[in-house]
Write an enzyme that holds these catalytic residues in place. Structure first.
Site, short mmCIF file in Angstrom:
data_model
loop_
_atom_site.label_atom_id
_atom_site.label_comp_id
_atom_site.label_asym_id
_atom_site.label_seq_id
_atom_site.Cartn_x
_atom_site.Cartn_y
_atom_site.Cartn_z
N ASP A 30 -0.69 -31.11 26.09
CA ASP A 30 -0.94 -32.20 27.04
C ASP A 30 0.15 -32.27 28.10
OD1 ASP A 30 1.24 -33.60 25.76
OD2 ASP A 30 -0.19 -33.99 24.11
N ASP A 99 -5.62 -26.39 39.84
CA ASP A 99 -6.83 -25.58 39.87
C ASP A 99 -7.95 -26.37 40.55
OD1 ASP A 99 -8.51 -23.34 38.94
OD2 ASP A 99 -6.99 -23.15 37.38
N ASP A 200 -10.76 -21.49 41.93
CA ASP A 200 -11.51 -20.70 40.95
C ASP A 200 -12.68 -19.97 41.62
OD1 ASP A 200 -11.82 -20.25 38.02
OD2 ASP A 200 -13.80 -21.12 38.36
N GLU A 256 -9.04 -17.28 43.63
CA GLU A 256 -9.37 -16.27 42.63
C GLU A 256 -10.56 -15.47 43.16
OE1 GLU A 256 -10.52 -15.76 37.94
OE2 GLU A 256 -11.58 -17.17 39.23
N HIS A 329 -4.85 -16.50 31.85
CA HIS A 329 -5.56 -17.03 30.68
C HIS A 329 -6.89 -16.33 30.41
CE1 HIS A 329 -7.29 -18.76 34.21
NE2 HIS A 329 -8.30 -19.22 33.50
N ASP A 330 -7.29 -15.41 31.27
CA ASP A 330 -8.57 -14.71 31.10
C ASP A 330 -8.41 -13.27 30.60
OD1 ASP A 330 -10.07 -16.85 32.06
OD2 ASP A 330 -10.00 -16.14 34.14
O1 TEU Z 1 -12.62 -16.76 35.96
C1 TEU Z 1 -13.54 -16.00 36.70
C2 TEU Z 1 -13.72 -14.68 36.21
O2 TEU Z 1 -13.91 -13.77 36.98
C3 TEU Z 1 -13.64 -14.53 34.75
O3 TEU Z 1 -14.82 -15.02 34.24
C4 TEU Z 1 -13.45 -13.15 34.36
O4 TEU Z 1 -14.47 -12.33 34.82
C5 TEU Z 1 -13.46 -13.09 32.90
O5 TEU Z 1 -12.71 -14.14 32.41
C6 TEU Z 1 -12.87 -11.81 32.47
O6 TEU Z 1 -13.05 -11.77 31.13
C7 TEU Z 1 -12.48 -18.09 36.27
C8 TEU Z 1 -11.55 -18.77 35.29
O7 TEU Z 1 -10.29 -18.22 35.42
C9 TEU Z 1 -12.13 -18.64 33.92
O8 TEU Z 1 -11.27 -19.15 32.94
C10 TEU Z 1 -13.44 -19.38 33.91
O9 TEU Z 1 -14.08 -19.21 32.68
C11 TEU Z 1 -14.37 -18.90 35.02
O10 TEU Z 1 -13.71 -18.76 36.27
C12 TEU Z 1 -15.49 -19.90 35.24
O11 TEU Z 1 -14.97 -21.03 35.86
#
Ligand code: TEU
Length: 550
Positions: A30, A99, A200, A256, A329-330
């Site tokens: 948090d 974000d 995003d 992004e 994080h992705d």
């Molecule tokens: O990510 C966009 C995106 O391109 C991702 O979905 C990517 O293709 C994938 O994570 C790869 O495994 C953004 C955010 O960073 C992500 O956390 C969100 O889930 C997504 O948009 C939808 O908002």
């Protein structure tokens, strides 16, 4: 001549709030937790913090499905905590980047709740509707998270578009009213005093309205680039956003950009086009995607990895600015993906931050990488939380895939690799929380944690501190030209950075073996490296060195 800007000279630290620090003992990170760790963040030398979404959300995609754009979620501490955070950060001279998720909203946003009621509802046109036959989707597009991008709505007897999950309906940017709503939201946050926005999937906001089918055998990366991203009006929309709102504030923006390639990239960030300041392109992060995408990984080509950095530097050299990052994080943990998270975890983590701090562009560090956190390998799919991982697993099962092989791909690629709780110390729950965390910890927290790294002079953490400070103190490392001097080398990445203030040579050995190498220019002297002793004619495994003309 590149224009000097505060956001070019800083270093960003990305926080995934849910997994950073829990102050209340409910197992979820948090805002108060972040406030408690500001001293630590400041000790790293970072200058900006990018916070993943903390708005009200049903959390189907952990905050990337927003149900109220102006409300900080109570789970994270609400607006009182947020105001305290912003003030505490500003007192320390730290900038806050939030974000902004406006390609889609949550289906629980009141706009969508209204929109789906009837075709003549004032909010109906805030979303994208097609088709009238429940047995036939408007086209064959597949969502980023598997399955069709179309979901049937009974009340209006039509489909709505969702490029991500069906809980994330895409917003209709063709509608000027919707665009104005977005600008108002931006104004609300900029008026509060935040310093920037990470937008995003901003490359996806303008749709190709014909909605033509994509060829069945088209790799998803190409679909992203040619069909979903860089739509006909994206630059017009971003210029309008800039003109109407962003240009009135001294803030930083980073978009992004899935599907943003070398051809389109410069248009998004060129200083003269006046759209965004930076984009995150994915060329190096999709480098191991096979024909079937992310969960069909192929070995990485190191020559290509290097050339991506060179090509992007060249593309933005005279106009625009790069963002330099290796994970978020992705994606998987950077040391597991681009380094060696076994016997060379220490060396290769240090190499990777040396790379981040010596390329041209604003560097982004993702939480936990500064202590060399690694991927996890859960045995059971039920230990994974991420909606993308779960959906990919189900789709693979439906297709009758070899699920043992698929589990290996999950270990390599799952987004949860980067979402395990931050490892603060070796006590129960890693000092992240006093309760069981919302997502399983990486078991290696007993040895890999901030408390241990802090007191070890040789730690990854203390090396991060040194190399971040070094970067910030050297104008040439920020703005200087870049040239890869040995692009064909199979193990070594070696480049020059130079301008009227100085000259640097940086070398990295991206391999588990020692490699013959000698400094080609004896006027450049050794400054910083990730080994105690340097051999004159060899680089040790994962060794990095910075040389400079003094
Ligand atoms: O990510 C966009 C995106 O391109 C991702 O979905 C990517 O293709 C994938 O994570 C790869 O495994 C953004 C955010 O960073 C992500 O956390 C969100 O889930 C997504 O948009 C939808 O908002």
């Amino acid at each position: 001549m590149i224009e000097r800007k505060w956001w070019k000279e800083g270093v960003v630290y990305q926080i995934y709030p849910r997994s950073f620090k829990d102050s209340t003992g409910n197992g979820v990170g948090d805002i108060e937790g972040i406030i408690q760790k500001l001293d630590y963040l400041q000790s790293l030398g970072i200058t900006m913090i990018w916070l993943c979404p903390i708005y009200e959300s049903p959390n189907h995609d952990n905050g990337y499905d927003i149900s109220d754009y102006r409300k900080i979620s109570d789970e994270f501490g609400g607006s009182t905590s947020f105001d305290r955070l912003l003030e505490a950060m500003h007192q320390r001279g730290l900038k806050l980047i939030m974000d902004l998720v406006v390609n889609h909203s949550s289906d629980e946003h009141h706009w969508f709740k209204e929109a789906k009621k009837s075709k003549d509802n004032p909010y109906h046109d805030y979303y994208i509707w097609r088709g009238d036959n429940q047995n036939q989707s408007p086209n064959n597009w597949q969502s980023f998270f598997n399955g069709s991008v179309w979901k049937w709505n009974d009340t209006t007897e039509e489909y709505f578009l969702h490029l991500f999950t069906h809980k994330q309906p895409d917003l209709n940017w063709e509608n000027p009213k919707l665009r104005q709503e977005v600008y108002d939201i931006i104004e609300f946050w900029l008026d509060k005093g935040i310093d920037g926005l990470r937008m995003d999937v901003i490359s996806l906001i303008s749709k190709r309205l014909e909605f033509s089918d994509v060829p069945n055998d088209m790799p998803f990366i190409d679909v992203m680039e040619q069909v979903y991203a860089n739509g006909p009006r994206v630059h017009e929309f971003l210029k309008e956003m800039n003109d109407k709102i962003l240009s009135k504030f001294d803030v930083v923006t980073v978009g992004e950009g899935p599907g943003v390639n070398l051809e389109h990239g410069p248009r998004y960030v060129s200083a003269t086009e006046k759209e965004l300041n930076m984009v995150f392109h994915f060329d190096h992060l999709t480098i191991d995607y096979g024909l079937e995408g992310k969960y069909d990984p192929v070995p990485m080509c190191f020559i290509r990895f290097k050339s991506i950095f060179s090509q992007w530097d060249k593309a933005l050299a005279n106009n625009g600015w790069n963002s330099i990052f290796l994970g978020n994080h992705d994606f998987s943990r950077i040391v597991s993906r681009f380094g060696n998270d076994g016997i060379y975890r220490l060396e290769s983590s240090k190499l990777l931050v040396t790379l981040l701090m010596t390329l041209r562009g604003t560097p982004y560090i993702y939480q936990g990488d500064e202590i060399g956190m690694t991927n996890v390998s859960h045995e059971s799919i039920s230990d994974y939380d991420d909606v993308e991982t779960q959906n990919a697993w189900r789709a693979a099962e439906d297709k009758g895939k070899d699920m043992n092989k698929f589990m290996k791909a999950v270990h390599w690629q799952s987004r949860d690799n980067a979402r395990t709780p931050m490892q603060w110390d070796d006590t129960e729950y890693a000092g992240f929380s006093s309760a069981k965390p919302w997502i399983p910890l990486n078991e290696n927290y007993t040895s890999i944690n901030v408390a241990a790294a802090d007191v070890d002079q040789n730690s990854i953490l203390n090396y991060y501190r040194r190399v971040i400070a070094y970067r910030k103190a050297n104008h040439t490392l920020i703005y200087g030209y870049f040239e890869d001097i040995n692009p064909e080398h199979q193990q070594i990445f070696c480049y020059r950075r130079w301008d009227t203030y100085g000259e640097f040579l940086i070398v990295h050995n991206f391999s588990d073996h020692a490699v013959d190498w000698e400094n080609p220019d004896k006027t450049l002297t050794f400054q910083i490296g990730n080994y105690d002793k340097q051999n004159k004619s060899k680089l040790a495994p994962w060794e990095s060195r910075i040389f400079c003309k003094v």
